[in-house]
Design an enzyme around this catalytic site. Sequence first.
Site, PDB file in Angstrom:
ATOM      1  N   ASP A 217      57.274  44.945  45.756  1.00  0.00           N
ATOM      2  CA  ASP A 217      58.513  45.311  45.072  1.00  0.00           C
ATOM      3  C   ASP A 217      58.281  45.671  43.607  1.00  0.00           C
ATOM      4  O   ASP A 217      59.232  45.903  42.867  1.00  0.00           O
ATOM      5  CB  ASP A 217      59.538  44.169  45.174  1.00  0.00           C
TER       6      ASP A 217
ATOM      7  N   CYS B  36      32.754  40.667  30.380  1.00  0.00           N
ATOM      8  CA  CYS B  36      33.523  41.651  31.145  1.00  0.00           C
ATOM      9  C   CYS B  36      32.684  42.250  32.273  1.00  0.00           C
ATOM     10  O   CYS B  36      33.180  42.471  33.384  1.00  0.00           O
ATOM     11  CB  CYS B  36      33.994  42.779  30.231  1.00  0.00           C
TER      12      CYS B  36
END
Length: 222
Positions: free
Chosen positions: A139, A46
């Site tokens: 959107d 990570c």
Amino acid sequence: MPGILLGDVLPNFEADTTIGKIHFHEFLGNSWGILFSHPRDFTPVCTTELARAAKLSDEFKKRDVKMIALSIDSVEDHRKWSEDIMAFNQEKTCSPLPYPIIADDKRELAVLLGMLDPDERDKDGMPLTARCVFIVGPDKRLKLSVLYPATTGRNFDEILRVIDSLQLTATKKVATPVDWKPGQEVMVIPSLSEEEAKKLFPAGFTTKDVPSGKKYIRYTKL
């Protein structure tokens, strides 16, 4: 398990982050967005991923893509971890991480968005968050989803390539072929007739001959 499918509107969730409380839709505004999740803080793979994402932050900004990460630990842990991430990049520890990290210590968002990896668990037996990548359009709809296991780090160069394709094909009636990179030829979508394609692409297009005789493999330059 709940999850988000392509074309779905991502919920306007509220979350605590390293830059304070946000509402996801307001955070994005009219921009594109990338939400990428991580199994937990202070883990090796990570750290390399978030460091690479930080190095590429200007590339995401050029594409008007707002970045935000998620991990199951607290905001306090995220802030301490951010120092390690920037140090991994050989940046001064005072340099801030150029994007926020969501705190999901109760795993509520990971459950809502279908991010949990049932095969990877912590010392208490709780499932960890998988390495999800969500690309979200202006959107607020999901345009792309990629799910990696905890043991496999992502390729952020590929993520940028995919964003270039998504943004191009959102406004042009084209598709991008295998291994496409910006500047290369694109393909005329099959739903366009020959007549429509000639009007839309006055510079012309080439059609590849195939044994079936069908004229569906059509290339053009933008």
